[in-house]
Structure formats: C-alpha cells, structure tokens
Design a protein around this motif. Structure first.
Motif, PDB file in Angstrom:
ATOM      1  N   ARG A 185      -0.967  -2.738  -3.527  1.00 59.61           N
ATOM      2  CA  ARG A 185      -2.192  -3.313  -4.083  1.00 59.61           C
ATOM      3  C   ARG A 185      -3.193  -2.179  -4.344  1.00 59.61           C
ATOM      4  N   TYR A 186      -3.397  -1.912  -5.608  1.00 58.03           N
ATOM      5  CA  TYR A 186      -4.203  -0.762  -6.017  1.00 58.03           C
ATOM      6  C   TYR A 186      -5.689  -1.039  -5.816  1.00 58.03           C
ATOM      7  N   TYR A 198      -5.015  -1.088  -0.940  1.00 58.06           N
ATOM      8  CA  TYR A 198      -5.469  -2.114  -0.008  1.00 58.06           C
ATOM      9  C   TYR A 198      -4.373  -2.396   1.020  1.00 58.06           C
ATOM     10  N   LYS A 200      -3.199  -5.223   4.142  1.00 51.90           N
ATOM     11  CA  LYS A 200      -3.223  -6.685   4.237  1.00 51.90           C
ATOM     12  C   LYS A 200      -4.556  -7.202   4.749  1.00 51.90           C
ATOM     13  N   VAL A 217       2.949  -6.396  -2.167  1.00 56.31           N
ATOM     14  CA  VAL A 217       3.057  -7.670  -2.884  1.00 56.31           C
ATOM     15  C   VAL A 217       4.376  -7.680  -3.651  1.00 56.31           C
ATOM     16  N   SER A 219       6.338  -8.366  -6.842  1.00 54.88           N
ATOM     17  CA  SER A 219       5.951  -8.396  -8.249  1.00 54.88           C
ATOM     18  C   SER A 219       6.919  -9.163  -9.133  1.00 54.88           C
ATOM     19  N   ASP A 314       0.243  -1.973  -8.269  1.00 55.81           N
ATOM     20  CA  ASP A 314       0.490  -3.230  -8.983  1.00 55.81           C
ATOM     21  C   ASP A 314      -0.158  -3.265 -10.365  1.00 55.81           C
ATOM     22  N   LYS A 315      -1.092  -2.352 -10.622  1.00 51.98           N
ATOM     23  CA  LYS A 315      -1.724  -2.330 -11.944  1.00 51.98           C
ATOM     24  C   LYS A 315      -0.743  -1.921 -13.037  1.00 51.98           C
TER      25      LYS A 315
END
Length: 357
Positions: A185-186, A198, A200, A217, A219, A314-315
């Motif tokens: 998680r960016y 990030y 959790k 996460v 995807s 994730d981006k």
C-alpha cells in the motif's frame, strides 16, 4: 450423450445433452526418484578434467499429478442449422500439483520439482456459430467463443511467509487463484524523495523489512479469467475475407513505471531506457506530484527498500484487459474453367496478416 428434442416447434433442429467424467494424469518428465547427473561440455578450469553436475536431485516421493474432470453441456441446432452452439460447464479438481517449489538453500538446492498442493478450476464455455447470409454469390458466417474460468489453490505446502516473498513476483497461496499478485500500500514520497508504505495499523515505513504479509493487499491474478473470440467470414464469388478478434480480461498487471527507479549510476546502463526514468524527484516539493518517481538512489543506504516498495506499490496495478485483431485474411479462388486446361484442379491466392493491432 442424450438427444433431448429433435425437429420440434419448426425452428428447433436438435437439442442434445451430454456429460463426461474422467481422470487425467501428468507425470514429471525431467525428475524422478533417482539422482540425475549430466556430463558438462567443458573441462574443469583448474584440473582440466571432465566434470559433471547434478541436473536433478533424487525425489522418491514424486507422484502423478491427477485431475478429475466433470463436464456437462447442452448442444443445439436451430433454424435448419443456420444457428448452432453449445453451453458447457466444467469442474476440475487437481491433486498432487507438480511444480518447482522453493527450498532452504542450505539443503543444496534453492528449488525442487515436487507435489506441492491441490487446486480446483470451475468454468463455463459458450460457443455460437451462425450463417447470416447465404445466397448464390454472397455468404457471411460468424462464430463466437466465450469462456470464464475461476481457479483457487485449496492446499499448498508451506513456503516462505515473508512479505518479500508475497509481493516479489507472483504467488501460489492457499485461498487465492494461481499466480496471485500482492502489492504494498503506497503512501507517497517523503521529503527526500524516498517511497513510503502503509502498514496494516496505518503507520508508515520506508523500510521493506518492517512489512509483513498482513500489511499487503491482494491485487488479483495475472492469468485472465475471461477470454473470447469473434470470427467473421465473407465470400463474394471468388473473393473471401475473414478476420478474428480476440479478448482476454479480468486479470491485472504492474505497469512499466514500477521499474522506473534510478538506483544505478547512469554510466552502468548499457541499453536504452524509458524516458520515464527522468521523471524522478529532484528537489523538495516534487513529492507533491503523485506521478513523480523516487529520487536518484545510487549510493543511498535505503536503495533496496526504495526499489522494493516502489516496484510493488499498488499504484502501479493496471487492468490487463485487451482486444486485438489476431488474424486478417483476404483471398481469391481462381475459376476452375480457367485452370482445367493446365490440369490444375483448384488454385487459391491469399494474403494473411496476424496481430495487425
């Protein structure tokens, strides 16, 4: 196979139901219960003697990979066979999956072909074909194939549970599809242009070693669960034209920007690089632009952490759906009356283009 209806209602030519069950097997071809040693093509550089290497370690526990297949289908023909097709449902349960599985390197090998788990596949397939126009000089036919497959790993030998092993490449994990993709998680860039992630609990870190699998996460899968093809064929007198469109979708992928990190001094680059590499953080305030790449990382002690966090962010996840024109063919069949004097039965000339777009 069972004929349910035939020549009914004036438009139904035939309705057929069929069901099959079978078991398929797959055996390891390059590995087995015995040690496999192969002669090298080169002599030892120190002793100048012939040398050999271990191609495959012994694995007496290898078993056949077995797949039990259930298949149910309905076939139909309508309007004097101008429209036909089938709807098919299948269920495949595979046990003793064969594949290379990571091992403790201290055992002598980093991976070994073994029976590592079980999985299921469920899916539907739709096939349609039609004769749209058919007269003396012109004919137009169409064909459509659509498929959907869902698979899930139901059992797997325990492997590494580190976050790095989850997001670095694809995964085979229980409860997820084959080739699952996990992401970090960016959290953007910091004031020095270093990528953040990030956890959790919502806290932020710049060190990939501080991440656990719970911080990641899911995807999606890189394998497209949906596929389809559409074919159309036209013929007019001696000319014919056909094309095929194909579609694959429902999967995900990481875009090329995931690798756009200046982690090595440019003098070491020996090939062309994407111009996106130049869009990196250069001064305070650049981090406010979400499209800015991390700062120049050569010599930075957080070089590895920055590459991993940015590369697995994730981006960068993008849909993998695409449509392309796989085949286009234009042909002409010469009239037989022009060929019979040359003792030629038939002659057709065609031009074919594949993957036009």
């Amino acid at each position: 196979q069972y004929i349910i209806l035939e020549n009914k209602f004036g438009w139904l030519d035939k309705l057929v139901g069929r069901a099959t069950y079978g078991i398929n097997g797959n055996v390891a071809k390059l590995n087995g219960p015995f040690l496999i040693v192969k002669d090298d093509n080169y002599n030892n550089s120190i002793t100048n003697e012939n040398q050999s290497y271990i191609q495959s370690p012994p694995n007496p526990s290898l078993r056949w990979e077995r797949t039990a297949v259930n298949n149910f289908a309905i076939d139909f023909n309508l309007f004097k066979n101008r429209f036909s097709g089938s709807v098919e449902y299948y269920s495949k349960n595979t046990t003793d999956l064969l594949g290379n599985f990571s091992l403790d390197p201290t055992l002598g090998w980093t991976s070994l072909l073994m029976n590592f788990g079980s999985m299921y596949n469920r899916g539907v397939e739709l096939t349609l074909s039609s004769v749209n126009i058919d007269n003396k000089n012109f004919k137009w036919t169409s064909g459509l194939v659509f498929g959907y497959n869902k698979n899930e790993i139901t059992k797997v030998e325990s492997g590494s549970e580190s976050a790095l092993d989850y997001y670095y490449g694809t995964n085979i994990r229980k409860g997820y599809p084959m080739d699952a993709l996990f992401s970090i998680r960016y959290a953007g860039l910091d004031l020095d242009g270093l990528p953040k992630a990030y956890k959790k609990d919502g806290t932020i870190t710049k060190n990939y070693d501080e991440l656990t699998k719970e911080d990641l996460v899911y995807s999606g899968t890189i394998n497209p669960p949906y596929n389809a093809s559409l074919t159309n064929s036209f013929s007019y007198k001696g000319f014919d034209l056909s094309f095929m469109l194909v579609y694959y979708g429902g999967n995900v992928m990481r875009d090329v920007r995931a690798g756009s990190v200046m982690s090595t001094h440019p003098v070491y680059y020996s090939s062309n690089r994407d111009k996106e590499f130049l869009n990196y953080w250069k001064k305070p305030g650049d981090e406010l632009d979400p499209n800015t790449n991390p700062a120049f990382l050569f010599g930075n002690p957080l070089n590895s952490s920055a590459k991993y966090i940015w590369g697995a962010a994730d981006k960068h996840i993008q849909k993998g759906d695409y449509i392309k024109l796989r085949d286009l063919t234009l042909g002409y069949t010469l009239p037989s009356k022009l060929l019979k004097n040359y003792f030629i039965q038939s002659l057709r000339v065609n031009v074919q283009i594949q993957n036009l777009w």
